[in-house]
Structures are given as structure tokens and as C-alpha cells.
Design an enzyme around this catalytic site. Structure first.
Site, short mmCIF file in Angstrom:
data_model
loop_
_atom_site.label_atom_id
_atom_site.label_comp_id
_atom_site.label_asym_id
_atom_site.label_seq_id
_atom_site.Cartn_x
_atom_site.Cartn_y
_atom_site.Cartn_z
N HIS A 119 0.71 -1.22 -0.10
CA HIS A 119 0.37 0.01 0.09
C HIS A 119 0.94 1.18 0.02
O HIS A 119 0.33 2.33 0.46
CB HIS A 119 -0.82 -0.02 1.10
N SER A 192 -3.13 -7.78 11.47
CA SER A 192 -4.21 -7.40 10.27
C SER A 192 -5.48 -7.92 10.42
O SER A 192 -5.61 -9.02 10.66
CB SER A 192 -3.63 -7.60 8.81
N SER A 193 -6.47 -7.24 10.15
CA SER A 193 -7.99 -7.77 10.18
C SER A 193 -8.23 -8.61 8.93
O SER A 193 -8.96 -9.28 8.91
CB SER A 193 -8.85 -6.49 10.41
N ASP A 234 -1.11 -9.85 22.28
CA ASP A 234 0.01 -8.58 21.85
C ASP A 234 0.83 -9.06 21.03
O ASP A 234 1.86 -9.73 21.80
CB ASP A 234 0.09 -7.93 23.19
P1 OAD Z 1 -6.85 -2.84 10.54
O1 OAD Z 1 -6.92 -1.64 11.45
O2 OAD Z 1 -7.94 -3.51 9.74
O3 OAD Z 1 -6.61 -4.17 11.67
C1 OAD Z 1 -5.57 -4.05 12.54
C2 OAD Z 1 -5.76 -5.21 13.46
O4 OAD Z 1 -4.68 -5.18 14.39
C3 OAD Z 1 -7.07 -5.16 14.17
O5 OAD Z 1 -7.66 -6.38 14.08
C4 OAD Z 1 -6.55 -5.02 15.96
O6 OAD Z 1 -7.06 -6.03 16.65
C5 OAD Z 1 -4.95 -5.61 15.67
N1 OAD Z 1 -4.10 -5.12 16.70
C6 OAD Z 1 -4.07 -3.66 16.87
N2 OAD Z 1 -3.01 -3.71 17.76
C7 OAD Z 1 -2.69 -4.80 18.07
C8 OAD Z 1 -1.30 -5.45 18.99
N3 OAD Z 1 -0.84 -4.60 19.86
N4 OAD Z 1 -1.39 -6.74 19.09
C9 OAD Z 1 -2.17 -7.43 18.43
N5 OAD Z 1 -3.01 -7.14 17.60
C10 OAD Z 1 -3.19 -5.79 17.50
O7 OAD Z 1 -5.35 -2.73 9.84
P2 OAD Z 1 -4.87 -3.48 8.69
O8 OAD Z 1 -5.46 -5.02 8.59
O9 OAD Z 1 -3.44 -3.26 8.53
O10 OAD Z 1 -5.05 0.26 3.46
O11 OAD Z 1 -5.57 -2.64 7.48
C11 OAD Z 1 -5.27 -3.01 5.94
C12 OAD Z 1 -5.45 -1.94 5.04
O12 OAD Z 1 -6.91 -1.24 5.36
C13 OAD Z 1 -4.56 -1.03 5.37
O13 OAD Z 1 -3.46 -0.93 4.88
C14 OAD Z 1 -5.22 0.40 4.92
C15 OAD Z 1 -6.45 0.09 5.46
O14 OAD Z 1 -7.51 0.67 4.54
C16 OAD Z 1 -5.02 1.44 2.68
O15 OAD Z 1 -4.96 2.44 3.04
C17 OAD Z 1 -5.05 1.04 1.15
#
Ligand code: OAD
Length: 245
Positions: A119, A192-193, A234
Site C-alpha cells: 500500500h 491485520s484484520s 499482543d
Molecule cells: P486494521 O485496523 O484493519 O487491523 C489491525 C488489526 O490489528 C486489528 O484486528 C487489531 O485488533 C489488531 N491489533 C492492533 N494492535 C495490536 C497489538 N498490539 N497486538 C495484536 N493485535 C493488534 O489494519 P490493517 O489490516 O492493516 O489500506 O488494514 C488493512 C488496510 O486497510 C490498510 O493497509 C489500509 C486500510 O484501509 C489502505 O490504506 C489502502
């Protein structure tokens, strides 16, 4: 426990492929997208087509970017980044595939050519027409002087080097991520979700190709059911022991 099994799987793997999302950077003070307080929870994303079509949208996108600079401009890599960097340095992981745009894998010591950014990267900007590179500080100076986002000398619009909704995925990075996925025997989906496509296709592809799939995430994800191991904990806590290994 799950953590112990994860470390054992890493130990026994031939080629580990870490695939990261925003969750690996939350301990660095950068919010993720979909948790409470997440980026999209606060502001709806600006679609690429609106960015191109409307100067007011470009100005708004840049105002948001400058606000991020104030909040997270000084963010440093966390325990998860350092753990993956040590895997990479030890030759256990050929590269890191990431959806993140924060440059923290590079900052933790992984060579830039081995960070596959699906991204893009928000720490610099590119002209959408001629691909000239611009620094964020330069864009900000121009913005502050004129009240508007500047355009390139060629007339093209300048945008952070990120992939917005509605914008094409980077082809070379997609190809490289696919090759790496097909070559790994352990795919680690971290923080990642797994709801954003086509990025979310890689864990699926790894699994279909016979690799083991591990999901490390605080919350359940779309693919927990097909994973060989799911660790709901975590990221920093779980991965920190890797550094000393
Ligand atoms: P998300 O916000 O969708 O997911 C992040 C995940 O990380 C969530 O399920 C949280 O529960 C988990 N999380 C957060 N902190 C944590 C920790 N300390 N330990 C364990 N888990 C933790 O983010 P992404 O999956 O990265 O794209 O989102 C994918 C894409 O959506 C991004 O790259 C972005 C967004 O739209 C673009 O901008 C094109």
C-alpha cells in the site's frame, strides 16, 4: 501454549514470510484503521478519484497528512518490527510483506529492497503524472505559503506515495509478494484484520500452496478458521523473545 508453538514453528521453518498490518505499529503510537480510535473510525477515507478530481479534496488529504506528521512523525519501530528484522538478518525470512505505510520495517533495519510495500509509503510523496519525488516538508512549506496543496512542475498532482482506495495496486510489489508467498513454508499474518483485498489474498494463497499459516492478532480475523495456529495476543509481547533467540 500458542506462543511457544509459534516460536517452535518459526524455528522449524525453511522460509518464513511475515505479512504485516497496522497492528504491529500500534505500540509505536500509530493508530490502526478499524479499532476504536482507528483512522477510518474517525475519518472516511478519501477515494483516489476524488483526490484527482477536486482540489478541495487534495487540500483536505494534505491537511490530514500534516496532522499525522505532528502526531506520529517521530514514531520509532516497536518490538514486533525489531523481532522481524532479526529474523530477516538471520536469513530466516527473505523479506517482509506489509500493508503498512509508516516505513517502520525499514527503520528497524530491514533493507528497503526487502520490504514489499503493498500500500505504498506515506513518508514521501510522488507526482501522479511524472513520478517525481517530493519530501513531505517541502509540500508543507508550499501549502503553508499558498493555502493549497502544490502541483508538480509538470502540472501533475502531488500525492503521498500511498495506495488509496480507488487507486491501482503497485504491480511489481504484487508480483514479488506472490513469489514470496509461493516460496515460503510458514506464512505469518501479523496485526491485520485481513479484510482488505487484494492484500488479504496472500494468506489464502500461502495456505492453498501448502504453507503453514499462522495468524497473530488481538482480535479474530476472517481467516482464523483455516489457520494452522491462531494466537490472540499482543504482538510485541509474543514476538519480543525472537530477538534474543
Ligand atoms: P486494521 O485496523 O484493519 O487491523 C489491525 C488489526 O490489528 C486489528 O484486528 C487489531 O485488533 C489488531 N491489533 C492492533 N494492535 C495490536 C497489538 N498490539 N497486538 C495484536 N493485535 C493488534 O489494519 P490493517 O489490516 O492493516 O489500506 O488494514 C488493512 C488496510 O486497510 C490498510 O493497509 C489500509 C486500510 O484501509 C489502505 O490504506 C489502502
Amino acid at each position: 501454549t500458542g506462543r511457544r508453538r509459534l516460536l517452535a514453528l518459526i524455528e522449524g521453518a525453511r522460509a518464513v514470510l511475515p505479512f504485516t498490518g497496522a497492528g504491529i505499529s500500534t505500540e509505536c503510537g500509530i493508530p490502526d484503521f478499524r479499532s476504536p480510535g482507528g483512522v477510518w473510525t474517525k475519518n472516511a477515507p478519501i477515494d483516489f478519484r476524488d483526490f484527482v478530481a477536486r482540489r478541495a479534496m487534495r487540500d483536505e488529504a494534505w491537511r490530514r497528512r500534516f496532522a499525522l506528521e505532528e502526531q506520529f512523525g517521530a514514531a520509532q519501530p516497536g518490538r514486533g518490527h525489531h523481532a522481524l528484522a532479526s529474523l530477516w538478518r538471520a536469513g530466516r525470512a527473505p523479506a517482509v510483506v506489509t500493508q503498512n505505510i509508516d516505513n517502520l520495517h525499514q527503520a528497524s533495519g530491514v533493507a528497503a529492497q526487502d520490504v514489499v510495500e503493498l500500500h505504498g509509503n506515506t513518508t514521501y510523496a510522488l507526482c501522479l503524472s511524472c513520478a517525481a519525488r517530493y519530501e513531505i516538508a517541502w509540500v508543507r512549506e508550499r501549502f503553508d505559503a499558498t493555502g493549497h496543496a502544490p502541483d508538480c512542475a509538470c502540472g501533475g498532482h502531488i500525492k503521498t506515495a500511498t495506495v488509496s482506495f480507488g487507486q491501482a495496486m503497485p504491480e511489481a510489489e504484487m508480483r514479488r509478494a506472490e513469489e514470496l508467498t509461493l516460496r515460503c513454508d510458514l506464512f505469518l499474518a501479523i496485526g491485520s484484520s485481513l479484510v482488505v483485498w487484494p492484500a488479504a489474498g496472500f494468506p489464502l494463497l500461502a495456505k492453498r500452496n501448502g504453507a503453514r499459516l499462522v495468524i497473530l492478532n488481538r482480535e479474530p480475523t476472517e481467516f482464523d478458521e483455516i489457520a494452522d495456529l491462531v494466537v490472540h495476543a499482543d504482538i510485541g509481547d509474543v514476538l519480543a523473545p525472537l530477538v534474543s533467540h
